[in-house]
Each structure stands twice: as C-alpha cells, then as structure tokens.
Design a protein around this motif. Structure first.
Motif, PDB file in Angstrom:
ATOM      1  N   SER A 133      29.068 -31.672  33.947  1.00 54.34           N
ATOM      2  CA  SER A 133      28.452 -32.367  32.816  1.00 54.34           C
ATOM      3  C   SER A 133      26.939 -32.196  32.831  1.00 54.34           C
ATOM      4  O   SER A 133      26.312 -31.964  31.791  1.00 54.34           O
ATOM      5  CB  SER A 133      28.812 -33.857  32.845  1.00 54.34           C
ATOM      6  N   ASP A 134      26.328 -32.306  34.019  1.00 55.16           N
ATOM      7  CA  ASP A 134      24.885 -32.096  34.130  1.00 55.16           C
ATOM      8  C   ASP A 134      24.510 -30.666  33.736  1.00 55.16           C
ATOM      9  O   ASP A 134      23.501 -30.431  33.067  1.00 55.16           O
ATOM     10  CB  ASP A 134      24.420 -32.372  35.564  1.00 55.16           C
ATOM     11  N   GLU A 135      25.330 -29.708  34.156  1.00 50.68           N
ATOM     12  CA  GLU A 135      25.064 -28.305  33.853  1.00 50.68           C
ATOM     13  C   GLU A 135      25.179 -28.033  32.362  1.00 50.68           C
ATOM     14  O   GLU A 135      24.355 -27.330  31.771  1.00 50.68           O
ATOM     15  CB  GLU A 135      26.058 -27.419  34.613  1.00 50.68           C
ATOM     16  N   ALA A 136      26.202 -28.609  31.719  1.00 44.32           N
ATOM     17  CA  ALA A 136      26.473 -28.336  30.308  1.00 44.32           C
ATOM     18  C   ALA A 136      25.629 -29.188  29.364  1.00 44.32           C
ATOM     19  O   ALA A 136      25.468 -28.851  28.194  1.00 44.32           O
ATOM     20  CB  ALA A 136      27.951 -28.569  30.008  1.00 44.32           C
ATOM     21  N   GLY A 137      25.095 -30.319  29.852  1.00 43.81           N
ATOM     22  CA  GLY A 137      24.356 -31.211  28.978  1.00 43.81           C
ATOM     23  C   GLY A 137      25.264 -32.036  28.086  1.00 43.81           C
ATOM     24  O   GLY A 137      24.834 -32.590  27.081  1.00 43.81           O
ATOM     25  N   GLU A 138      26.535 -32.135  28.427  1.00 42.06           N
ATOM     26  CA  GLU A 138      27.502 -32.943  27.690  1.00 42.06           C
ATOM     27  C   GLU A 138      28.620 -33.343  28.643  1.00 42.06           C
ATOM     28  O   GLU A 138      28.775 -32.748  29.713  1.00 42.06           O
ATOM     29  CB  GLU A 138      28.074 -32.168  26.505  1.00 42.06           C
ATOM     30  N   ALA A 139      29.373 -34.362  28.278  1.00 36.80           N
ATOM     31  CA  ALA A 139      30.435 -34.841  29.165  1.00 36.80           C
ATOM     32  C   ALA A 139      31.570 -33.813  29.227  1.00 36.80           C
ATOM     33  O   ALA A 139      32.096 -33.404  28.193  1.00 36.80           O
ATOM     34  CB  ALA A 139      30.968 -36.175  28.659  1.00 36.80           C
TER      35      ALA A 139
END
Length: 826
Positions: free
Chosen positions: A810-816
């Motif tokens: 989630s941190d990597e993608a910027g979304e849950a």
C-alpha cells in the motif's frame, strides 16, 4: 548573489541611490540596458513610471531598483502580480536580493513576514487594503507587474482601485503590452502629485523574426528542429489540441538518443501516478513536453524544470507557459490566429498576440527569436494541390479546392502581418462596485459618503457607466442599512459588525457555512457527508466534473423516460431540468436567503451546491478511478485543485466541536488522497501556514515521495473501507466481471453471490451499509485483517467479505492494496 543593502545609502540623494544600484547590478554581471537605466533614473527621482517594453528587456531588474529606492527613503513598497505562482516566485527572488528579513508575502490563506518593508501579494490583496485604509495605508510605493490585467473584465477593478485610493504612493506599472497610456499617465500625475514618466517603444535585445508557413504542420516542425530553432513552443487554443499534437509527434525523431537518455536518467524516480502522467512520462522521454492549466501541478512543474534546463525540444501547450516564468524558448509556433473566448470564436487581438509572441527568444539564451504562424489546414492542402498540379492547365482545372470547416473564423497571412505591426489596444477600464468594497470603505472611517462618491465618480469609467455604478452603490447601501449591518449616525456611516482582517479575500462564503452547519442534526446517519456538502457549496465549480455528471445524469434520465414511453418533445423539456447532483439544495437556498437578509454583502457571491468530494466518497473511488470514470484526465489538475480547496476549507471552516469521528476520518482521507496524488498543493499551503517556505528553484526535478500512506492510520482506514465498499457495490449489482478484475487471485465470487442471493433479496448500499459498524479491522504490523459485513434487508448481517491489507504494498502503490480471502456466511 551579493545582497542589495539599502542602509548603505539611507537618506542619500537620488544620484547616490542610482549609483549604488548600478554598482550592485554590475557586481552581479548585469549591465543595464538604456531603457532600464532611464527607468531607474526616473524612479529614484521620485516620478511614477509606466514601463511598457517587450518581454526580455529586464523589467524585473527595474522593479528591484524601485524597491531599493523606496527602502532607502524608509517607504514601504508592495509588489503585485496576477497569480499566486508569480507572487511566490517573485518573493523568493527578492529574498535572494534583499534578504529574508526584508521581504514578506501575503495571500488570502495566510501571510509570511507580513510586516516586512517589501510585501509581495496579488492585486486583490492590495486593492482591499487600499479600500480599507486609503491614504492612511502604510504604502509608499506600488510596483504592479503584468499591468495589462487592468483590462480584464472580471479582475481589472483590482488593478484600478489602488490608483484611485493611494495618492501617497509612487506607482511603477509594468507590462510588455500596454498600448497607449497617455490618459493613464496624466491621471496618475493628477492623483499623486508626482510626474509620470513613460518608457516605451524600446527595441528588444533579442530581435524576433516572423514567418507564415503554408507547409503541413509536421513539416514545419521538422524544419524548425533541423535548422537550430528549438526549443519550439507549439501554441494551441485548447488543451485537447495540445495533447493530440504531442501524441502525433511521438512517432517523429524529436530528440537524439543522448538527449532521451539524459531525460530518462533525470526523471527515472518521478512518480507518474495517473493515466495522464503515464502518457506524459512516455512523451517526456522522447523530448516532448505538454503544458496547460488542466495538468497536475507536479507535472506542470516538471515540464517547466526540464524546459529551463533546455532538455525539451518541443513543448505542446496552451498559452499558459511563460506567464511570469523564465523558460527559455527559441521559437513560438502558433497553430491558429483565432481562439474561443468563452462566448465566441474570434481572431486574436494585438495584445494577446504580442503576449504569446514575446515568449520567443530570451535574453541570455538566444541571439534571436522566431515566431511562426501556421496557415489554416484547408489553405495548406489547397496550396499543396496547386503545387502538385504544376504548370499543367488541365490538372489545375480539376483541382477541387477544400473549403474552410463550418464555423471557421477567417484568418491568413494578412491577419498575421496586421498583428505583427499592430500596437496593443488601449486598456479599457472595468470598474466594479460590490457590497464587500463598500463595507471596506465604511470600515475605513471618516467621510464614508465622500470616499464612496470619489470611488464611483472619480474613476476611469465614462460618465454613463459611472451613473450606473452610482445606482448600484445606492442600492447596496440601502440594503446594508435595512439589514442593520451599517447605521447612519450623527458622526456619519459606521459598521455595526466587525470585519475580519482578510474580509472578502479568502472563502467569502465561510460565514454563511458556519451558520448553515448549525442546521444539521449531528445524530443523522449522513451528518458527516452533509457537512462536506455545505463546504462544497461555498467553493468554485470544477466545470470539467460537473458537466460530465450532468451528461451522465441526462443519459440515465433519457433511458428511464424512454422506458416509461415519454414522447420526445416532453423528454427534451424535462431534460432541461436535470443537472449535476446538488445535495441539500433546498435547505441551502432557504438558509442563504435568510442569511443574506442580515448580511447582504453575501449576495456578491453565489452559492454553488454540488457533489464532488461526496460523490467520490460514496462511489468509493480513488482519484485515478474517479477521473477515469468521468473521463476528465485532461483536467485532472483542476479536479485535484478543487479537492485540495475542499480539504483546506473543511479543515479551517468546520468548528472543532462539530467534527464527529466520522467527519474527522473523512477530512483526513481527503487530505491524504490529495497528498498521495500531488503533495505540492498541500505542501505550499502548509508552508504558508507555518511561515517556512521552500524555494521552488531549490526543488529537485524528482520530488521526494509522499510520506508513508499507512502512517496516517485514520485516513488509511477510509481507503481500506473504500476498497471493500467498492466490492460491496459491485456485488450488489452482481457485476462479476468487475469483481474478478479487482480480485484475480480469488475465484469464489460467483458461487458466493449465488449462495447469498439464495438467502437474501439484495445487498444494501445506503448510509448504514457504509457505516463503521459494519467494518471490522484487526491491525497487524505487516498486514491488517478485515471483514466487511454485508447489509441485508432483514438486518441479519450474517454475510461478509474477508480480506487482508498489505501495508508495504500500500505504501509503495500510494493506495490501499486489498486481497480478498473469502465471501461467506459468518
């Protein structure tokens, strides 16, 4: 850079001040042009100055000289510009010259070092200060940049008001395109008692060469690239046309392998997070930039930074690039000489043409600039057919000339030559009188009637327009008097209410919002969203989204009316009543009517009920999904700016005692959503609030990634809830295709829904279904385990969706990032 210290010549005569400034300029490697030299001499001699010289003739240096001269005499000096980006840029450049202690910046949101002797602000900020304090204002000098905005129909009043109400100030009015200023200079002298010098008609230090091209536009561009006339800015008058041109150039060899590799190395770590961003990334790596007002700020800034480094050979855009930004462009290529001005398609006027053409050829970068006008497409094709026919009379007779498209506003080489030789039109006054202006004048005290009379009858409007302004002022005064906001006593007119210091500058409808909040029931299931709807009604409309919402709503209505057998004419009549969603419209309209009776100045502003934040939340969509759903990728910057404004307004306007836990969650979610897409909008605001700003020139091309998404637990919970609720909505519609696309690793959706609907008639998706009571979360260090309970009609709540949340992903993608593990009975 060596600081320019006015204390070295404090109280000295004009000659000493002039020599000190020239010595400082030469110490930085700058030798003044004759026009700059003349302008500085007039300023230090105490004259007003109207400086109308071409782009690239160093008006910024003259402004520095003006600030320096004012400071040596202990006078406070204001620099104004039309847009916050230019105000911010000038703030940092003046800090470099005069030191941080001597320079401040004031915006509608907040202020940095507001008591400094040099203040940078927008024209509206100074205009409202001038109305409030008049001749008593601590304003010794005003430097107004881009003064041609005086002629703007909507904002021009803000450039005129300081001229009318600050007789104590020395004025320096600057623009490349002012036209005849004879009357303006005479009026300024009459009002201030200072002579007004005019410096104009100056030759550009970088001459321009003009060409009219009848070759196909791709050949024109290739020729410019191969004859050392890049960087080329290709000007379009619509964002769609700019993007189409950039896409078309992707197959051409715009940049060399070495240039492409250098760009790729520079932007390798940049987060291109949206669909438009991924397209932009591909184009930038080919040496092609795109620039227009609808882009995310981080993308626009990236294009500007690459352009400033000379790494983009071609930039396709509208006329937004270069407004106050020093971007080196060698050639301007105009794809047309007409534009749609919001009401009709028309030819460019001389001022617009020279503003655009002036971007070409920058001092210090080029020895000459090139301005090319591309012939209309039908003219190009007709000439190509004639050339192909050669000298054969039979072939010439067989040519079928292509006609101009329907609605085409004619233009050609004669239009181009006329624009080149034409002087900019004389600026036209657009004075206004509003309730907010009158309240500021009354708040000044003294002879309010006399001050208002001067504002109405001693402005730059013709007599007939002044009489209309007088009638408008009289109507406003009577309304203020009847409502009790002002009273007429023995000492004259006075206010019965206190005005905030930044009255009419920031969120003018906030007082109404505060009153409307109290009308809502905190125990209502929709309280949090209703509070957001009130905030949204006070914001400017994001037209790109609203027009799409209206289009979809009308499409759905047509389908429903056809199913009901409603005849065509009646359908068309009913469709006129259908618009975008307007939550609380009736409640807000009634409240606005009541509020305006007591606070009539609020009628200067319109209420705009709408649902954008609420719509995104209820649809459980991410920013990218929302933009894709409404097909507004080209305007994603406008959408994000609106969401950013909504976040700031909700954070600042809603009182703490009304912020329920659900509402706090919603506000946090909105802020985190904006921050993950493009943190620059919120970073700039928070820097202003804290008083600690970062110079844009010090920013790396690749900005740091946003803070970890999962660190903001309150906001992340909403993102998790949205991902799960999206699956609830799809399950309610039995949209197996979309569910399988969301969860390719889970193959149990079909069987699970069959089993659910064997027990229950439907899956509810109302406010209760979205509530926190039906979402169970167990937080772990590396992942969360979640259970979204389905809301069935019987209220059994015996089915749910089980999933895990991957925190690192989630941190990597910027979304849950959600992985569904089961859909079953409890």
């Amino acid at each position: 850079m060596t600081l320019l210290d006015p204390t070295t010549v404090n109280g000295a005569d004009a000659d000493a001040v002039y020599l000190a400034f020239v010595e400082w300029a030469e110490s930085t490697g700058i030798r003044l042009y004759p026009a700059q030299d003349e302008a500085v001499i007039e300023i230090v001699s105490g004259q007003n100055l109207i400086l109308s010289t071409p782009t690239g003739t160093g008006k910024s240096l003259v402004a520095i000289g003006a600030h320096f001269a004012a400071l040596t005499e202990g006078r406070r000096t204001y620099y104004t510009a039309p847009i916050k980006a230019l105000v911010s840029e000038k703030f940092f450049s003046l800090v470099d010259v005069f030191g941080a202690a001597n320079v401040g910046m004031v915006t509608g949101d907040s202020a940095v070092n507001a008591d400094a002797p040099i203040v940078c602000c927008t024209a509206e900020i100074l205009a409202n200060l001038a109305l409030r304090e008049g001749a008593d204002a601590d304003v010794g000098q005003v430097v107004m940049d881009e003064f041609h905005f005086y002629g703007d129909p909507d904002r021009g009043w803000a450039w005129q008001v300081p001229l009318l109400t600050l007789p104590q100030a020395q004025f320096v009015l600057m623009s490349a395109t002012l036209g005849d200023v004879t009357e303006l200079a005479s009026d300024l002298t009459r009002r201030t008692g200072r002579e007004t010098a005019v410096v104009t008609g100056v030759e550009r230090p970088v001459p321009l060469h003009f060409f009219y091209e009848t070759t196909p536009i791709h050949e024109t561009i290739e020729d410019l690239l191969h004859t050392d006339r890049a960087p080329v800015y290709i000007v379009h008058f619509s964002q769609a046309a700019a993007m189409e041109r950039a896409q078309a150039l992707a197959s051409a060899k715009v940049a060399t392998r070495e240039q492409r590799d250098a760009i790729a190395d520079l932007i390798g770590g940049f987060r291109f997070t949206t669909a438009f961003g991924k397209t932009l990334s591909r184009l930038l790596r080919l040496g092609i930039g795109v620039h227009h007002a609808g882009m995310l700020p981080k993308y626009r800034r990236l294009v500007e930074q690459l352009a400033q480094r000379g790494m983009l050979r071609v930039i396709c855009g509208t006329d937004t690039l270069g407004v106050g930004i020093n971007v080196p462009i060698r050639t301007v290529l105009l794809t047309a000489l007409t534009k749609f001005d919001g009401q009709r398609m028309r030819q460019l006027n001389a001022r617009e043409f020279h503003q655009i053409a002036g971007r070409a050829g920058r001092a210090g970068f080029d020895t000459a600039g090139t301005v090319v006008a591309q012939a209309p497409e039908h003219e190009t094709e007709n000439l190509a057919a004639i050339r192909k026919a050669g000298d054969d009379p039979k072939k010439k007779r067989k040519i079928i000339r292509k006609k101009a498209p329907d609605g085409f506003v004619s233009w050609g080489e004669p239009s181009f030559q006329k624009l080149i030789s034409s002087e900019p039109e004389t600026l036209t006054s657009h004075m206004q009188i509003t309730s907010a202006m009158m309240l500021n004048v009354i708040a000044r005290g003294g002879d309010a009637f006399g001050n208002m009379r001067a504002l109405v009858y001693d402005n730059h409007e013709p007599r007939a327009k002044q009489r209309l302004l007088a009638l408008r002022a009289l109507g406003i005064y009577r309304t203020l008097l009847e409502s009790g906001v002002v009273e007429n006593g023995p000492d004259g007119v006075r206010l019965t209410v206190d005005l905030q210091p930044n009255f009419a500058l920031n969120q003018p409808l906030s007082p109404f919002a505060l009153a409307a909040f109290e009308l809502l029931d905190p125990d209502s299931a929709t309280f949090a969203l209703d509070m957001i709807s009130i905030v949204e009604s006070t914001l400017d409309d994001p037209r790109a989204i609203l027009s799409q919402q209206e289009f979809i709503a009308r499409g759905e209505a047509v389908a429903a009316m056809k199913a009901e057998g409603i005849e065509y004419d009646e359908r068309m009549e009913l469709l006129e009543q259908i618009t975008w969603p307007k939550p609380l419209e009736e409640l807000l309209a009634a409240a606005f009517q009541t509020f305006s009776a007591a606070q009539p100045w609020i009628r200067d502003f319109e209420l705009h009920p709408k649902s954008v934040v609420r719509d995104m939340y209820e649809r459980a969509m991410s920013f990218g999904e929302y933009v894709a759903f409404y097909k507004t990728a080209r305007s994603e910057g406008v959408v994000l700016r609106y969401l950013s404004d909504a976040y700031r307004a909700a954070s600042q306007t809603i009182p703490e005692h009304l912020k329920t836990e659900e509402l706090r969650d919603l506000i946090e979610w909105l802020g985190e959503l904006v921050r993950q897409v493009d943190s620059s909008l919120l970073d700039e605001w928070q820097e202003l609030v804290s008083g600690v700003l970062v110079d844009p020139d010090d920013e790396p091309v690749v900005p740091p990634a946003p803070k970890r998404l999962t660190a903001n637990v309150r906001a992340f919970r909403i993102l998790v809830r949205n991902e799960l609720f999206r699956r609830v909505q799809l399950a309610a519609r039995e949209d197996l295709e979309s569910l399988d696309a969301l969860d390719p690793a889970f193959d149990g959706w079909s069987d699970a829904l069959d089993a659910y609907f064997a027990e229950h008639d439907e899956i509810l998706t109302g406010a209760d279904a979205r509530g926190s009571a039906l979402l169970l979360i167990e937080q772990g260090a590396e992942q969360w385990t979640v259970r979204q309970i389905l809301d069935d009609p019987a209220g059994d709540h015996d089915w749910g969706i089980s999933a895990t949340v991957d925190l690192a992903a989630s941190d990597e993608a910027g979304e849950a990032v959600i992985h569904v593990t089961g859909v079953d009975r409890l």
